[in-house]
Design a protein around this motif. Structure first.
Motif, short mmCIF file in Angstrom:
data_model
loop_
_atom_site.label_atom_id
_atom_site.label_comp_id
_atom_site.label_asym_id
_atom_site.label_seq_id
_atom_site.Cartn_x
_atom_site.Cartn_y
_atom_site.Cartn_z
N ALA A 101 0.76 -0.90 0.05
CA ALA A 101 0.18 -0.04 -0.01
C ALA A 101 1.07 1.20 -0.11
O ALA A 101 1.73 1.46 0.99
CB ALA A 101 -0.82 0.02 1.13
N TRP A 102 1.12 2.01 -1.11
CA TRP A 102 1.90 3.08 -1.11
C TRP A 102 1.18 4.18 -0.57
O TRP A 102 0.12 4.33 -0.11
CB TRP A 102 2.00 3.47 -2.79
N THR A 103 2.14 5.06 -0.14
CA THR A 103 1.78 6.25 0.55
C THR A 103 0.75 7.14 0.20
O THR A 103 -0.22 7.37 1.00
CB THR A 103 3.04 7.23 0.92
N GLY A 104 0.75 7.71 -0.94
CA GLY A 104 -0.32 8.29 -1.52
C GLY A 104 -1.95 7.74 -1.56
O GLY A 104 -2.75 8.44 -1.06
N GLY A 105 -1.75 6.30 -1.69
CA GLY A 105 -2.85 5.38 -1.71
C GLY A 105 -3.26 5.34 -0.33
O GLY A 105 -4.64 5.26 0.10
N LEU A 106 -2.56 5.20 0.73
CA LEU A 106 -2.81 5.12 1.93
C LEU A 106 -3.52 6.24 2.65
O LEU A 106 -4.92 6.33 3.22
CB LEU A 106 -1.43 4.87 2.96
N ALA A 107 -2.98 7.49 2.27
CA ALA A 107 -3.72 8.87 2.79
C ALA A 107 -5.01 8.96 1.84
O ALA A 107 -5.94 9.70 2.59
CB ALA A 107 -2.73 9.95 2.22
N LEU A 108 -4.99 8.92 0.64
CA LEU A 108 -6.31 8.95 -0.09
C LEU A 108 -7.47 8.11 0.41
O LEU A 108 -8.69 8.22 0.48
CB LEU A 108 -6.09 8.59 -1.47
N ALA A 109 -7.01 6.61 0.83
CA ALA A 109 -8.17 5.81 1.38
C ALA A 109 -8.71 6.06 2.59
O ALA A 109 -9.58 6.13 3.09
CB ALA A 109 -7.37 4.24 1.34
N ARG A 110 -7.74 6.86 3.44
CA ARG A 110 -7.89 7.41 4.70
C ARG A 110 -8.89 8.38 4.76
O ARG A 110 -9.90 8.58 5.33
CB ARG A 110 -6.73 7.67 5.46
N HIS A 111 -8.74 9.17 3.65
CA HIS A 111 -9.65 10.49 3.58
C HIS A 111 -11.01 9.96 3.11
O HIS A 111 -12.10 10.41 3.43
CB HIS A 111 -9.04 11.32 2.42
N VAL A 112 -11.21 8.97 2.20
CA VAL A 112 -12.42 8.53 1.66
C VAL A 112 -13.02 7.77 2.96
O VAL A 112 -14.31 7.89 3.10
CB VAL A 112 -12.06 7.63 0.57
N LEU A 113 -12.46 6.76 3.61
CA LEU A 113 -12.88 6.20 4.77
C LEU A 113 -13.56 7.46 5.89
O LEU A 113 -14.56 7.01 6.57
CB LEU A 113 -12.34 5.34 5.47
N ASP A 114 -12.92 8.55 6.07
CA ASP A 114 -12.99 9.48 7.04
C ASP A 114 -14.40 10.28 6.37
O ASP A 114 -15.18 10.93 7.39
CB ASP A 114 -11.96 10.31 7.57
N SER A 115 -14.46 10.46 5.27
CA SER A 115 -15.41 11.38 4.56
C SER A 115 -16.17 10.53 3.45
O SER A 115 -16.08 10.60 2.21
CB SER A 115 -14.70 12.53 3.79
N PRO A 116 -17.07 9.55 3.89
CA PRO A 116 -17.72 8.64 3.03
C PRO A 116 -18.78 9.22 2.20
O PRO A 116 -18.98 8.85 1.15
CB PRO A 116 -18.29 7.66 4.14
#
Length: 219
Positions: free
Chosen positions: A58-73
């Motif tokens: 899981a590359w860094t940019g993907g981790l942050a973007l996935a976190r953002h999507v989960l936090d702002s569904p």
């Protein structure tokens, strides 16, 4: 959830992915599990004919973007989503968990497609993984386009930026996760959020990377 099919019933790519990774929790994303390699460069040396196994982490940019999507569904809930250059599919899986109506993940590598399918199955979500280079085509009308860590080299950046801009111009919400890669267009996107993402020292040379989620403007 259905049990894994016997090895003889699996495609060679899926068998390779499962045999050379372990299903485990994802740093920064406790909601997810992914098939991940223990040793990125060891796997690369072992599998030179398959290219860099970017699908195994899981590359860094993907981790942050996935976190953002989960936090702002609300960004994806009930909407159609495209994850471009999806790698392991971590962003696509996050979008599906956040309630997207339909998620497509595109990749050019058959092993990545196998990894995306395996990771979607492991998390109990539906993601349509397609082996297709979309960057020379017109955006296909998805409501949301997501791209994690796509500005890692000049050639890729020159192709992906026009695609993302065209998608935004067509009305899609276009979000990019990037930890300051060299070829990110400076001053071109709008910063939405920043995250200090725990990462692999082997991959990134540090334990944490400040990573930004950007919105590509419609212009």
């Amino acid at each position: 959830m259905q049990p894994d099919p016997p090895p003889l019933c699996r495609a060679p790519e899926e068998a390779f992915v499962r045999d050379h990774t372990r299903l485990r929790a994802v740093p920064y994303l406790p909601e997810l599990r992914l098939h991940q390699a223990d040793d990125p460069y060891g796997l690369w040396e072992y599998s030179e004919d398959t290219g860099l196994p970017f699908w195994a982490f899981a590359w860094t940019g993907g981790l942050a973007l996935a976190r953002h999507v989960l936090d702002s569904p609300e960004l994806v809930r009930g909407r159609t989503v495209l994850d471009v250059a999806a790698g392991s599919g971590v962003v696509a899986v996050a979008a599906a968990l956040a309630g997207a109506a339909e998620v497509t993940a595109s990749e050019v590598d058959s092993y990545a497609v196998a990894a995306i399918n395996a990771n979607a199955e492991a998390n109990g979500v539906s993601v349509t993984a397609v082996r297709r280079d979309l960057l020379d085509s017109r955006p296909s009308g998805h409501d949301v386009v997501l791209a994690g860590d796509v500005f890692y080299d000049k050639a890729m950046s020159r192709r992906v930026e026009p695609f993302l801009r065209e998608a935004a111009g067509a009305g899609a919400l276009v979000l990019v996760g990037d930890p300051g890669r060299r070829y990110l267009p400076r001053g071109a996107f709008t910063a939405l959020a920043r995250y200090d993402v725990p990462v692999s020292r082997t991959l990134e040379g540090s334990r944490r990377r400040r990573t930004t989620v950007w919105q590509v403007p419609a212009r």
